[in-house]
Design a protein around this motif. Structure first.
Motif, PDB file in Angstrom:
ATOM      1  N   ALA A   1      59.363 112.130  65.132  1.00 29.06           N
ATOM      2  CA  ALA A   1      60.562 112.949  64.889  1.00 29.06           C
ATOM      3  C   ALA A   1      60.174 114.339  64.386  1.00 29.06           C
ATOM      4  CB  ALA A   1      61.470 112.270  63.882  1.00 29.06           C
ATOM      5  N   HIS A   2      59.033 114.427  63.735  1.00 33.09           N
ATOM      6  CA  HIS A   2      58.621 115.727  63.198  1.00 33.09           C
ATOM      7  C   HIS A   2      58.312 116.731  64.308  1.00 33.09           C
ATOM      8  CE1 HIS A   2      55.028 113.356  63.907  1.00 33.09           C
ATOM      9  NE2 HIS A   2      54.307 114.442  63.911  1.00 33.09           N
TER      10      HIS A   2
ATOM     11  N   THR B   1      65.394 122.544  58.147  1.00 36.45           N
ATOM     12  CA  THR B   1      65.181 122.270  59.577  1.00 36.45           C
ATOM     13  C   THR B   1      65.723 123.428  60.409  1.00 36.45           C
ATOM     14  OG1 THR B   1      65.540 120.732  61.407  1.00 36.45           O
ATOM     15  CG2 THR B   1      67.352 120.958  59.843  1.00 36.45           C
TER      16      THR B   1
ATOM     17  N   GLU C   1      66.562 122.756  63.559  1.00 36.56           N
ATOM     18  CA  GLU C   1      67.301 122.097  64.644  1.00 36.56           C
ATOM     19  C   GLU C   1      68.740 122.611  64.703  1.00 36.56           C
ATOM     20  OE1 GLU C   1      65.796 117.652  64.778  1.00 36.56           O
ATOM     21  OE2 GLU C   1      65.616 118.570  62.820  1.00 36.56           O
TER      22      GLU C   1
ATOM     23  N   LYS D   1      61.328 118.616  65.256  1.00 40.49           N
ATOM     24  CA  LYS D   1      61.585 119.627  64.228  1.00 40.49           C
ATOM     25  C   LYS D   1      60.627 120.826  64.376  1.00 40.49           C
ATOM     26  CE  LYS D   1      62.277 119.400  59.230  1.00 40.49           C
ATOM     27  NZ  LYS D   1      62.519 118.494  58.105  1.00 40.49           N
TER      28      LYS D   1
END
Lengths: 362, 185
Positions: free
Chosen positions: A283-284, A114, A116, A287
């Protein structure tokens, strides 16, 4: 026994469960291969579906032990380093063996990739596991020096450069895989995506492009060739990881998905479009945006917004914009940006080096 | 037993046979990654601080400590003073209440926790209402609540809110997760 502080582990156990696609196995197999062949470690890969490695890493068993992971698994001799990949949950008997070891193993929980920001601050913090007392560390692959980095073999970039600078090598490789030779009049792309990707809209748009476009799509069945207007689609058999790299290197643009092909496309130094694994509550997309915030900085400012939009477009079922032609119109500038991004990644230590360096600190 | 996701500042858990008070708990969730909580713990025996990252479903043995209702009174240097109904005062350091500073207001109710007679932490109410002092204007037409943006609270802390929230709005926040709950009417 675990080696003394400031040394790296000699033996490594990697645990992997195949969830729904080949991505988890692909990453674990690649890491196993690299730790065994480049770092000369004794590696055992415990995997619940070992057969899926046959096609993507056919020579892995020559370098590491591939052990089927089932309910009946007997596990008594723990390695110096135990890697629990992608939250696969180590069974109690494995944890018990780890606890019984005179010097406990290093326990790494290898997470999904990720971009993030929180991963920067949660990466590699040894934490006492509350139920076993063992030290467990969450290890986050990522794109910044604060994360665990990306898997990248030592000679990957040199091989890539040689291949990309040698048209004859590319032609030979293509011939061996029944693909047409490179043609400066054509735009060549590879395509590997999830079933939900908006392929129909993409193909519609490319079929009316001003130059011939050839897309090479690895599939498990229904091989063949289909031409519609300017677009020719080649459905080719699945490739090994080594050959898939060459496919990415020989194409002008790569449509990739998930994690493993996504990373390899970045290291190919060519423009890419990422079809991200869909998650609940979108949620993807968080990301995806986190990645785009980093990735697009490698591109000239006038391209960034539209480039990010194309990534979003490739992750939507309903198509409202026809941006693919824009993408192909700007391939040269996009290639320059993709190269800059690849160089940024190449400057950083790879995941295996960071992993072994981390073990030294414990 | 509590899972990591349920642990809040002030909770005390046993890790490696030592009582550890949670000073800070940051919840993070992502696409395919397991949701994780980053903790700051203080060892109640040695006073040392430790950082740790755990998956949200990891189980911890928690211990129940003596607690009572208090009101935040004032700041005195590096200490924060709380008072109970009998006007007893309890001081906590900035480290002890670091995670609560974003909601701290005079006369705010908390629950204070003691370990061996010493105050170690405070816990705010599960829900608090705060005014938004700054946020970017919303894009026109977006009323779905799915598009989020940052908004600043009076303490300076920034929270994610739906795009329709405006400066001056009062919002309800879940202090356990620091997440927006609703806009007050």
């Amino acid at each position: 026994m675990r080696p003394a502080p400031n040394s790296t582990p000699d033996s490594i156990d990697i645990f992997c469960r195949v969830i729904d696609n080949l991505g988890d196995a692909g990453v674990c197999g690649r890491l196993t291969h690299q730790l065994a062949t480049e770092h000369h470690k004794t590696v055992r890969l415990f995997i619940d579906q070992p057969a899926c490695l046959n096609q993507i890493l056919p020579d892995l068993a020559q370098h590491a032990a591939i052990i089927p992971w089932s309910e009946a698994l007997r596990y008594t001799d723990t390695a110096d380093l135990v890697i629990e990949a992608f939250a696969c949950d180590l069974p109690d008997r494995v944890l018990t063996a780890m606890m019984k070891r005179t010097i406990p193993p290093v326990w790494i929980d290898l997470e999904y990739l990720t971009a993030e920001k929180w991963a920067d601050t949660c990466h590699a913090i040894p934490s006492t596991h509350p139920m076993t007392g063992l030290k467990k560390t969450l290890f986050f692959p990522g794109f910044t020096p604060l994360t665990g980095g990306l898997i990248r073999e030592r000679d990957l970039i040199a091989h890539r450069n040689r291949f990309q600078n040698n048209p004859q090598d590319q032609t030979s490789w293509r011939q061996a895989h029944n693909l047409p030779p490179p043609d400066p009049d054509c735009i060549d792309g590879s395509i590997f995506c999830y079933p939900g990707a908006p392929c129909a809209a993409l193909f519609d748009d490319l079929s009316t492009y001003s130059r011939p476009v050839r897309l090479f799509q690895p599939v498990t069945h229904d091989y063949g060739q289909e031409t519609r207007g300017a677009l020719t689609l080649y459905r080719i058999p699945f490739l090994s990881q080594k050959d898939y790299d060459r496919l990415l290197w020989t194409c002008d643009v790569n449509f990739v998905r998930g994690e493993d092909s996504f990373v390899r496309a970045q290291l190919a130094g060519r423009p890419l479009l990422w079809n991200i694994y869909v998650q609940e509550e979108q949620a993807h997309l968080v990301k995806l945006d986190a990645f785009l915030d980093l990735y697009t900085t490698a591109f000239s400012e006038d391209l960034r917004k539209t480039l990010a939009k194309t990534f979003h477009l490739w992750n939507e079922i309903h198509q409202t914009d026809k941006l693919w032609r824009w993408y192909l119109d700007h391939l040269q500038q996009l290639t320059e940006g993709a190269n800059r991004w690849s160089v940024y990644l190449e400057m950083q230590p790879d995941l295996s080096d960071r992993l072994l360096e981390f073990c030294k600190t414990l | 037993m509590k899972i990591a996701q349920e642990l809040r500042p002030g909770n005390v858990v046993i890790i490696d046979k030592a009582p550890m008070v949670v000073q800070k708990a940051e919840y993070n969730k992502s696409g395919r990654n397991a949701a994780v909580v980053k903790f700051k713990f203080r060892n109640l025996l040695t006073g040392t601080n430790t950082e740790a990252v755990h998956k949200t479903d990891e189980k911890f043995e928690d211990i129940i400590l003596e607690a009572k209702e208090v009101t935040y009174s004032y700041e005195a240097g590096d200490m924060y003073v709380f008072m109970d109904e009998e006007y007893n005062q309890y001081e906590l350091s900035k480290d002890d209440i670091e995670d609560q500073l974003k909601y701290l207001e005079e006369q705010m109710q908390f629950e204070i926790t003691f370990y061996e007679g010493k105050p170690i932490s405070v816990t705010p109410p599960v829900k608090v209402v705060r005014e938004i002092i700054y946020t970017e204007p919303a894009a026109r037409g977006d009323t779905s609540g799915k598009v989020m943006k940052f908004a600043r609270l009076p303490s300076g802390y920034e929270i994610q809110v739906p795009a329709f929230v405006e400066i001056g709005d009062k919002i309800e926040i879940d202090t356990r997760t620091d997440e927006y709950v609703s806009r007050m009417k």
